[in-house]
Enzyme design. Sequence first.
Site, PDB file in Angstrom:
ATOM      1  N   ILE A  13       0.848  -1.206   0.000  1.00  0.00           N
ATOM      2  CA  ILE A  13       0.000   0.000   0.000  1.00  0.00           C
ATOM      3  C   ILE A  13       0.882   1.254   0.000  1.00  0.00           C
ATOM      4  CG2 ILE A  13      -1.909   1.182   1.138  1.00  0.00           C
ATOM      5  CD1 ILE A  13      -2.548  -1.536   2.531  1.00  0.00           C
ATOM      6  N   ASP A  66      15.085   1.122  10.566  1.00  0.00           N
ATOM      7  CA  ASP A  66      14.105   0.380  11.352  1.00  0.00           C
ATOM      8  C   ASP A  66      13.338   1.343  12.259  1.00  0.00           C
ATOM      9  OD1 ASP A  66      12.769  -1.264  13.204  1.00  0.00           O
ATOM     10  OD2 ASP A  66      14.256  -2.855  12.904  1.00  0.00           O
ATOM     11  N   SER A 137      -7.052  -1.174  10.661  1.00  0.00           N
ATOM     12  CA  SER A 137      -7.618  -2.278   9.882  1.00  0.00           C
ATOM     13  C   SER A 137      -9.018  -2.633  10.357  1.00  0.00           C
ATOM     14  CB  SER A 137      -6.704  -3.499  10.058  1.00  0.00           C
ATOM     15  OG  SER A 137      -7.343  -4.650   9.568  1.00  0.00           O
ATOM     16  N   TYR A 161      -2.258  -9.673  15.810  1.00  0.00           N
ATOM     17  CA  TYR A 161      -2.072  -8.587  14.826  1.00  0.00           C
ATOM     18  C   TYR A 161      -3.157  -7.519  15.029  1.00  0.00           C
ATOM     19  CZ  TYR A 161      -2.892  -6.155  10.407  1.00  0.00           C
ATOM     20  OH  TYR A 161      -3.140  -5.187   9.462  1.00  0.00           O
ATOM     21  N   LYS A 165      -3.167  -3.304  16.319  1.00  0.00           N
ATOM     22  CA  LYS A 165      -3.826  -2.160  15.661  1.00  0.00           C
ATOM     23  C   LYS A 165      -4.756  -1.465  16.663  1.00  0.00           C
ATOM     24  CE  LYS A 165      -2.022  -2.579  11.600  1.00  0.00           C
ATOM     25  NZ  LYS A 165      -1.101  -1.585  11.096  1.00  0.00           N
ATOM     26  N   ARG A 305     -12.103 -21.764   7.856  1.00  0.00           N
ATOM     27  CA  ARG A 305     -10.849 -21.381   8.515  1.00  0.00           C
ATOM     28  C   ARG A 305     -11.193 -20.907   9.930  1.00  0.00           C
ATOM     29  NH1 ARG A 305      -7.640 -16.535   5.525  1.00  0.00           N
ATOM     30  NH2 ARG A 305      -9.604 -15.503   5.978  1.00  0.00           N
ATOM     31  N   GLY A 307     -11.658 -18.930  13.135  1.00  0.00           N
ATOM     32  CA  GLY A 307     -11.759 -17.498  13.415  1.00  0.00           C
ATOM     33  C   GLY A 307     -12.265 -16.667  12.249  1.00  0.00           C
ATOM     34  N   ASP A 308     -12.705 -17.336  11.154  1.00  0.00           N
ATOM     35  CA  ASP A 308     -13.146 -16.600   9.959  1.00  0.00           C
ATOM     36  C   ASP A 308     -14.539 -15.990  10.165  1.00  0.00           C
ATOM     37  OD1 ASP A 308     -12.566 -15.659   7.467  1.00  0.00           O
ATOM     38  OD2 ASP A 308     -12.375 -17.622   6.519  1.00  0.00           O
TER      39      ASP A 308
HETATM   40  P1  NAD Z   1       3.573  -4.499   3.505  1.00  0.00           P
HETATM   41  O1  NAD Z   1       4.160  -5.555   4.353  1.00  0.00           O
HETATM   42  O2  NAD Z   1       3.592  -4.675   2.044  1.00  0.00           O
HETATM   43  O3  NAD Z   1       4.229  -3.088   3.851  1.00  0.00           O
HETATM   44  C1  NAD Z   1       4.709  -2.770   5.128  1.00  0.00           C
HETATM   45  C2  NAD Z   1       6.093  -2.156   4.953  1.00  0.00           C
HETATM   46  O4  NAD Z   1       6.601  -1.809   6.241  1.00  0.00           O
HETATM   47  C3  NAD Z   1       7.087  -3.121   4.325  1.00  0.00           C
HETATM   48  O5  NAD Z   1       7.754  -2.475   3.255  1.00  0.00           O
HETATM   49  C4  NAD Z   1       8.054  -3.463   5.454  1.00  0.00           C
HETATM   50  O6  NAD Z   1       9.350  -3.720   4.980  1.00  0.00           O
HETATM   51  C5  NAD Z   1       7.967  -2.198   6.296  1.00  0.00           C
HETATM   52  N1  NAD Z   1       8.314  -2.400   7.712  1.00  0.00           N
HETATM   53  C6  NAD Z   1       7.797  -3.301   8.564  1.00  0.00           C
HETATM   54  N2  NAD Z   1       8.354  -3.157   9.779  1.00  0.00           N
HETATM   55  C7  NAD Z   1       9.224  -2.119   9.698  1.00  0.00           C
HETATM   56  C8  NAD Z   1      10.082  -1.469  10.610  1.00  0.00           C
HETATM   57  N3  NAD Z   1      10.180  -1.863  11.902  1.00  0.00           N
HETATM   58  N4  NAD Z   1      10.822  -0.450  10.183  1.00  0.00           N
HETATM   59  C9  NAD Z   1      10.749  -0.014   8.901  1.00  0.00           C
HETATM   60  N5  NAD Z   1       9.957  -0.591   7.983  1.00  0.00           N
HETATM   61  C10 NAD Z   1       9.195  -1.630   8.374  1.00  0.00           C
HETATM   62  O7  NAD Z   1       2.058  -4.298   4.006  1.00  0.00           O
HETATM   63  P2  NAD Z   1       0.875  -3.479   3.336  1.00  0.00           P
HETATM   64  O8  NAD Z   1      -0.131  -4.443   2.824  1.00  0.00           O
HETATM   65  O9  NAD Z   1       1.387  -2.446   2.448  1.00  0.00           O
HETATM   66  O10 NAD Z   1       0.236  -2.824   4.640  1.00  0.00           O
HETATM   67  C11 NAD Z   1       0.621  -1.539   5.077  1.00  0.00           C
HETATM   68  C12 NAD Z   1      -0.080  -1.243   6.391  1.00  0.00           C
HETATM   69  O11 NAD Z   1      -1.492  -1.365   6.233  1.00  0.00           O
HETATM   70  C13 NAD Z   1       0.321  -2.206   7.521  1.00  0.00           C
HETATM   71  O12 NAD Z   1       0.423  -1.470   8.716  1.00  0.00           O
HETATM   72  C14 NAD Z   1      -0.866  -3.150   7.587  1.00  0.00           C
HETATM   73  O13 NAD Z   1      -1.044  -3.678   8.870  1.00  0.00           O
HETATM   74  C15 NAD Z   1      -2.031  -2.238   7.205  1.00  0.00           C
HETATM   75  N6  NAD Z   1      -3.166  -2.971   6.643  1.00  0.00           N
HETATM   76  C16 NAD Z   1      -2.964  -3.773   5.549  1.00  0.00           C
HETATM   77  C17 NAD Z   1      -4.037  -4.506   5.032  1.00  0.00           C
HETATM   78  C18 NAD Z   1      -3.837  -5.419   3.850  1.00  0.00           C
HETATM   79  O14 NAD Z   1      -4.688  -6.277   3.632  1.00  0.00           O
HETATM   80  N7  NAD Z   1      -2.775  -5.279   3.066  1.00  0.00           N
HETATM   81  C19 NAD Z   1      -5.322  -4.392   5.604  1.00  0.00           C
HETATM   82  C20 NAD Z   1      -5.480  -3.549   6.699  1.00  0.00           C
HETATM   83  C21 NAD Z   1      -4.394  -2.837   7.205  1.00  0.00           C
HETATM   84  N1  UFG Z   2     -10.440 -17.492   1.612  1.00  0.00           N
HETATM   85  C1  UFG Z   2     -10.566 -18.744   1.060  1.00  0.00           C
HETATM   86  N2  UFG Z   2      -9.432 -19.452   0.771  1.00  0.00           N
HETATM   87  C2  UFG Z   2      -8.187 -18.961   1.002  1.00  0.00           C
HETATM   88  C3  UFG Z   2      -8.053 -17.680   1.572  1.00  0.00           C
HETATM   89  C4  UFG Z   2      -9.211 -16.976   1.870  1.00  0.00           C
HETATM   90  O1  UFG Z   2     -11.677 -19.215   0.829  1.00  0.00           O
HETATM   91  O2  UFG Z   2      -7.197 -19.665   0.726  1.00  0.00           O
HETATM   92  C5  UFG Z   2     -11.644 -16.704   1.911  1.00  0.00           C
HETATM   93  C6  UFG Z   2     -11.821 -16.372   3.370  1.00  0.00           C
HETATM   94  O3  UFG Z   2     -12.520 -17.390   4.043  1.00  0.00           O
HETATM   95  C7  UFG Z   2     -12.618 -15.075   3.283  1.00  0.00           C
HETATM   96  C8  UFG Z   2     -12.121 -14.424   1.997  1.00  0.00           C
HETATM   97  O4  UFG Z   2     -11.529 -15.480   1.240  1.00  0.00           O
HETATM   98  O5  UFG Z   2     -13.987 -15.348   3.136  1.00  0.00           O
HETATM   99  C9  UFG Z   2     -11.070 -13.352   2.221  1.00  0.00           C
HETATM  100  O6  UFG Z   2     -10.012 -13.880   3.021  1.00  0.00           O
HETATM  101  P1  UFG Z   2      -8.610 -13.124   3.156  1.00  0.00           P
HETATM  102  O7  UFG Z   2      -7.726 -13.989   3.977  1.00  0.00           O
HETATM  103  O8  UFG Z   2      -8.139 -12.719   1.820  1.00  0.00           O
HETATM  104  O9  UFG Z   2      -9.002 -11.776   3.916  1.00  0.00           O
HETATM  105  P2  UFG Z   2      -9.610 -11.535   5.368  1.00  0.00           P
HETATM  106  O10 UFG Z   2     -10.768 -10.608   5.201  1.00  0.00           O
HETATM  107  O11 UFG Z   2      -9.900 -12.778   6.074  1.00  0.00           O
HETATM  108  O12 UFG Z   2      -8.431 -10.782   6.134  1.00  0.00           O
HETATM  109  C10 UFG Z   2      -7.747  -9.701   5.503  1.00  0.00           C
HETATM  110  C11 UFG Z   2      -6.338  -9.608   6.087  1.00  0.00           C
HETATM  111  C12 UFG Z   2      -6.367  -9.027   7.468  1.00  0.00           C
HETATM  112  C13 UFG Z   2      -7.105  -7.748   7.466  1.00  0.00           C
HETATM  113  C14 UFG Z   2      -8.496  -7.940   6.949  1.00  0.00           C
HETATM  114  C15 UFG Z   2      -9.204  -6.623   6.871  1.00  0.00           C
HETATM  115  O13 UFG Z   2      -5.732 -10.877   6.131  1.00  0.00           O
HETATM  116  O14 UFG Z   2      -5.048  -8.765   7.872  1.00  0.00           O
HETATM  117  O15 UFG Z   2      -8.446  -8.503   5.634  1.00  0.00           O
HETATM  118  O16 UFG Z   2     -10.576  -6.832   6.925  1.00  0.00           O
HETATM  119  F1  UFG Z   2      -7.160  -7.256   8.714  1.00  0.00           F
END
Ligand code: NAD
Ligand code: UFG
Length: 351
Positions: A13, A66, A137, A161, A165, A305, A307-308
């Site tokens: 992101i 870091d 999140s 996790y 948050k 899964r 906790g889903d």
């Molecule tokens: P990502 O892992 O691709 O990006 C996170 C970045 O942070 C990485 O580049 C990693 O190298 C860097 N990082 C981690 N720890 C660090 C540290 N201690 N110092 C410096 N850099 C560090 O993840 P993303 O999908 O881009 O997510 C970004 C943020 O959004 C995260 O905080 C994640 O929890 C949150 N978020 C993501 C999702 C999702 O589904 N992708 C959903 C909800 C919230």
């Molecule tokens: N699913 C499957 N098979 C898989 C993986 C997922 O059927 O192999 C299903 C899940 O049961 C769910 C849907 O696809 O119904 C989406 O699952 P994801 O694992 O892609 O996403 P989640 O919504 O469960 O969780 C994600 C991130 C979390 C984040 C959340 C935000 O993993 O970190 O979205 O709502 F917090």
Amino acid sequence: MNSILVTGGAGFIGSHTCLSLLKKGYTVYVLDSYINSSPVPLQRISIILEKENVKIDDKLTILKGDLRKESDIKKIFEIALKKNKPIEAVVHFAGLKAVGESNKKAIKYWDFNVLGTISLLKVMEDYDCWNIVFSSSATIYRPKKNSLMDENHELGPSNPYGVTKFVIEKMLNDAFRSNQKWRIINLRYFNPIGAHPSGLIGEDPLGIPNNLFPLIMQVAIGKINEIKIFGKDWPTKDGTGIRDYIHVMDLAEGHLKALEFLINEKPQICNINLGTGIGTSVLELIKTFEKINNVKIPYVFTGRRKGDNAFVVADNSLAQSNLNWIPKMNIEHMCRDGYLWQINNPNGYLK
Ligand code: NAD
Ligand code: UFG
């Protein structure tokens, strides 16, 4: 506000948001340790902008560091001061995000996510920087029946996790209570997927992905044989889980709108959902991906899964009214752009 620190800017992101910020003319400082990424997406951003004839000159500064080390964070604040473009706001992405791993390594998640944020806030105070957009999140909500979740929905994260948050949001609330100079937005993302339409940057999970969309992309290019659908007896229209998938470029745009809101409004802390408000089932996502990309995605049904949840969809009215943010991309765009990224980069950023 013109100079922004993006923590975790090399991530999925973060990289898309850096691109949008630079395109809008912001000066961007990235601090990333590359623990879950590499410098490549940041190089690709410059290529995309060049192709689009956007000149960034020296507006992008990258520091490997870091977040848990205050000295690393101070380094980037000092670099900005020397450039005479001090950091005015932080978009804070850096952290770990794998739900499964967090169940096994809870302390690691507290270390990276919570300690990292504490260090960041301390340094921000030292440098008189009071504006922050935090990546929260939807996982902090406790989903109930099949209804949209607004920001007042009951909280109750079900894994370490999510707990990190939740406590960071609490900490940010305390920060604001103790000093009303703070301007804070907790953006609660739903399910970000897709990629920049150029196919040059996208999501690059390490190892075998856990989430549905990266798995679909890897099945599409033959890296994985089939999708295992977790349950076919959920109380939903087709029995499979429903989520609110949001295009990563819409999500990036949400951060720009959040920054504009921070500067234009009085100091405050607020929580805002970023989702489309539209629910898509697992089967619908697979079928759309197949249709738009003309590929076959084999799947089998397996058990649920642990906790889903059946239904996790945002009420996004606050983002619409407060941020003037309306997502533009639909599921078809997400499937098209995600696939383009994956076929162009079957091994992610690794050649
Ligand atoms: P990502 O892992 O691709 O990006 C996170 C970045 O942070 C990485 O580049 C990693 O190298 C860097 N990082 C981690 N720890 C660090 C540290 N201690 N110092 C410096 N850099 C560090 O993840 P993303 O999908 O881009 O997510 C970004 C943020 O959004 C995260 O905080 C994640 O929890 C949150 N978020 C993501 C999702 C999702 O589904 N992708 C959903 C909800 C919230
Ligand atoms: N699913 C499957 N098979 C898989 C993986 C997922 O059927 O192999 C299903 C899940 O049961 C769910 C849907 O696809 O119904 C989406 O699952 P994801 O694992 O892609 O996403 P989640 O919504 O469960 O969780 C994600 C991130 C979390 C984040 C959340 C935000 O993993 O970190 O979205 O709502 F917090």
